[in-house]
Design an enzyme around this catalytic site. Sequence first.
Site, mmCIF file in Angstrom:
data_model
loop_
_atom_site.group_PDB
_atom_site.id
_atom_site.type_symbol
_atom_site.label_atom_id
_atom_site.label_comp_id
_atom_site.label_asym_id
_atom_site.label_seq_id
_atom_site.Cartn_x
_atom_site.Cartn_y
_atom_site.Cartn_z
ATOM 1 C CG ASP A 135 5.739 0.330 3.586
ATOM 2 O OD1 ASP A 135 5.449 0.840 2.489
ATOM 3 O OD2 ASP A 135 6.371 0.944 4.460
ATOM 4 C CD GLU A 166 5.404 -0.804 -0.762
ATOM 5 O OE1 GLU A 166 5.737 -0.259 0.300
ATOM 6 O OE2 GLU A 166 4.795 -0.208 -1.668
ATOM 7 C CE1 TYR A 173 9.087 5.655 6.867
ATOM 8 C CE2 TYR A 173 8.077 3.930 5.546
ATOM 9 C CZ TYR A 173 8.511 5.231 5.684
ATOM 10 O OH TYR A 173 8.367 6.117 4.641
#
EC number: 1.17.4.1
Length: 391
Positions: A135, A166, A173
């Site tokens: 990202d 993003e 993550y």
Amino acid sequence: MGLEHLEEFSYPKEHGEEVEYDSEQGVRKIYVKSIKETFNFDNVSEEEKQEGGDYYLGKKEDELDEVVLRPNPHRFVLFPIKYHEIWQFYKKAEASFWTAEEIDLSKDLVDWDNKLNADERYFISTVLAYFAASDGIVNENLLERFSSEVQIPEARCVYGFQIMIENIHSETYSLLLDTYIREPKEKQRHFDAILTMGSIKAKAKWALRWINDEDSTYAIRLVAFAAVEGIFFSGSFASIFWLKKRGLMPGLTFSNELICRDEGLHTDFACLMFSHLKHRPGRKVVEAIIVEAVDIEKEYFTDALPVSLLGMNKDLMCQYIEFVADRLLVALGNDKYYNVTNPFDFMENISLAGKTNFFEKKVSDYQIAGVMSGTKRAEKDDHTFTIDEDF
């Protein structure tokens, strides 16, 4: 990573590069082509390289003739809206806003420790390692190139919102990796995956070369980043839906649904912007970009899936990547290249591109109330990039 690592990503324009793979799986090299090698059309007639031909690369001067790219003195003021389809994408994205704090990971560690075996943990951690860096790469392209190149305010709104979402993906993550991988050195190795894991480094190199290239047109780079979000992400999304099918890792799988929806919208938007261009690259140029992205993604899953898992293996994943690539090719106006079927039954009702039923479902109430009410509901158009139905 400090500034001393920036030279890692100074991509050579004329020559490709071999990326070493250094892990307990052994050492091998993945070759990442240069852009010149990608478009090696020396044996093609000059006629086919002209505009309208299959091998037309485009010219920088073409961009002065593109309404979305040429200098626009009205770009600072949003109203009146002139590009309603593009504005609709912004309103959809705005209505889909969420934050990392909404993901409940409290039950995931039990599944991670007790229900996933070592091979499955390796597979999922490799997927998350790529996602954690990807990202940021997408955002670098948006910040350095697309946001400044595009001159219509409606599209700038979409890109601006995409940059923010993003960042939320990247935070999510990183949070997932930080939660699941507790050994400090192993955790850091995954956070540094674009430097330490060869197949992930190859994917990063391929994406970054387009950001750094001053010769390729916006149209070509638009296709390349549609491939990044539509191909480089697709198999990894499928791997997490595979866990959802098994009833595992509810926090991870819920975040995956939200992020998959967002990235699908971004891929759709790339296809929409491509359709607004008057001077598009030839079909064989588009095909060359997509096929090369597929080849690199297959290399990635050779590393991420070194052994077969229950209902998941390298061959099935490679077929799925080809299947998704065909959908992207069609959405960009090309014919299918691979002509394969979807090998994963659990992906039959999932779209990588924000298909209406998936968007409206919102998993729960993740469409912010009232945001869409002031805009006309867009009719389904020919640019929706789906991964389940045949054309």
